[in-house]
Motif scaffolding. Sequence first.
Motif, PDB file in Angstrom:
ATOM      1  N   TRP A 155       0.823  -1.209   0.000  1.00 51.31           N
ATOM      2  CA  TRP A 155       0.000   0.000   0.000  1.00 51.31           C
ATOM      3  C   TRP A 155       0.855   1.257   0.000  1.00 51.31           C
ATOM      4  N   LYS A 156       2.135   1.138   0.415  1.00 56.34           N
ATOM      5  CA  LYS A 156       2.960   2.353   0.420  1.00 56.34           C
ATOM      6  C   LYS A 156       4.198   2.271  -0.475  1.00 56.34           C
ATOM      7  N   ARG A 172       3.691  -2.566  -5.196  1.00 56.14           N
ATOM      8  CA  ARG A 172       2.303  -2.385  -5.617  1.00 56.14           C
ATOM      9  C   ARG A 172       2.085  -2.787  -7.077  1.00 56.14           C
ATOM     10  N   ASP A 220      -3.369  -1.924   7.506  1.00 56.17           N
ATOM     11  CA  ASP A 220      -3.127  -1.249   6.230  1.00 56.17           C
ATOM     12  C   ASP A 220      -3.064  -2.259   5.079  1.00 56.17           C
ATOM     13  N   ASP A 221      -2.397  -3.376   5.323  1.00 53.18           N
ATOM     14  CA  ASP A 221      -2.356  -4.438   4.302  1.00 53.18           C
ATOM     15  C   ASP A 221      -3.780  -4.907   3.999  1.00 53.18           C
ATOM     16  N   LEU A 229      -5.796  -2.568   1.860  1.00 50.70           N
ATOM     17  CA  LEU A 229      -5.416  -2.616   0.438  1.00 50.70           C
ATOM     18  C   LEU A 229      -6.154  -3.760  -0.264  1.00 50.70           C
ATOM     19  N   THR A 236      -8.796  -3.240  -3.385  1.00 48.38           N
ATOM     20  CA  THR A 236      -8.440  -3.769  -4.696  1.00 48.38           C
ATOM     21  C   THR A 236      -9.229  -5.033  -5.050  1.00 48.38           C
TER      22      THR A 236
END
Length: 290
Positions: free
Chosen positions: A210-211, A216, A242-243, A246, A250
Motif C-alpha cells: 500500500w505504500k 504495488r 493497512d495491508d 489494500l 483492490t
Amino acid sequence: PEAMLALLTQWAPPVPIKPFKAKKIYSAEEIRAAIKEGALVNYYQPKVSVASGTVVGVETLVRWHHPKDGLVFPNQFIHVAEEHGLINDLTQFVLLQAFTQAKKWQQEGFELRVSVNVSMDNLTSLDFQDHVVKLAADAGILPQKLVLEITESQLMGDMRVSLEILTRLRLKRFRLSIDDFGTGHSSLAQLRDIPFDELKIDQGFVHRAWKDETLRVIYDASLALAKQLNMESVAEGVEDRDDWELLRRTGCDLAQGNFVSKPLLAEEIPEWIKVWLNRVQTELLVQSTN
Ligand code: C2E
Ligand code: MG
Ligand code: MG
Ligand code: MG
C-alpha cells in the motif's frame, strides 16, 4: 573529545542486540527419524474472505517438535528432505494428518478447505495421484475440499511433466494453487495452460504494498492476472490493518497472514473462529477512517 568519548562509551543500543544464531540445518538421518517417530506436527493457518470475513479454509504448515531444539520450522528441513529422497514420506505423513483433521472439523460443523504444500518431487512420483485419491477417500473428504499448493518456482522446473500431472489431479476434482506467485518465472502462456483454481501472491509483494510503489505494481499485476484467468486470488503475509485495507480496496478474494491469525494447532481452530467472527463484526467490516 573527552566528553564525546564518555558519551560513546555510555551508548547502548535502543534494543539489546541478540547474539547471532546461525540457522541449524538438520541431517537426513534426523529428519528420517522424525518422520518415523511422528515428531512432525501440522499447524493450520486460516484463509478468510476479505469481503465477508468468512473463514474459507486453512493452510497446513508443518513443524517439527524437536525434543531438544523445540519448534523447528520447515525452512530448516524441507529442502533437506527434498534432496535426500524423504519428501514423499514427509508429504504422506502431512497429508494423512491434514485429511483426518479435515474430517474431524467437518464432524464438528466446520466446513473448511484444507490446503497442503506439495513439492515437485511429490508430483513426479508415479503413485502420488493414487495415494492422494486413496487418502481422501479413506478420510471421507471430497477432493473439492482439498487444495494442493505448489510454488511457482518449482512448477517452472519441468513444465511438461507438471502440466500433465496437475491436469490429472484437476480432473479428479482436487483444487490446485500456485504458491509464492511473483517469485518464479512463469509466462502468461504457461499459466493459461494449467488449470489452477487459486493464485497466492507472495508475501513479499503484499505486506507494505500500500505504500511501496514497486511492490504495488507486482501486487496489482498478480491480482489482475488471477482475475483474468478466473482464479481465486489469495494474498499471503497480510500483517496489519493497512495491508488488509489494500486487499479490500483492490478486491483481493482471500487473505492469509498474521493479521488474521498465525498458524495454529488443530484444536485451537474452533475457538479462533469464534473470536475471529466477532472481530469481523465489530472491527473489520466497518470502513477504516484513514
Ligand atoms: P508458504 O507455503 O508460502 O507458507 C507461508 C509461510 O509464511 C509460512 O511459513 C507461514 O508461517 C508464513 N507466514 C504466515 N503469515 C505470515 C505473515 O503475516 N508474515 C510473515 N512474514 N510470514 C507469514 P512456514 O510455516 O515457515 O513455511 C515456510 C514454507 O515451507 C512454506 O511457504 C512452504 O513452502 C514450505 N512448507 C511448509 N509446510 C510444508 C509441507 O508440509 N510440505 C512442503 N513440501 N513444504 C512445506
Ligand atoms: Mg503454501
Ligand atoms: Mg506461499
Ligand atoms: Mg512463501
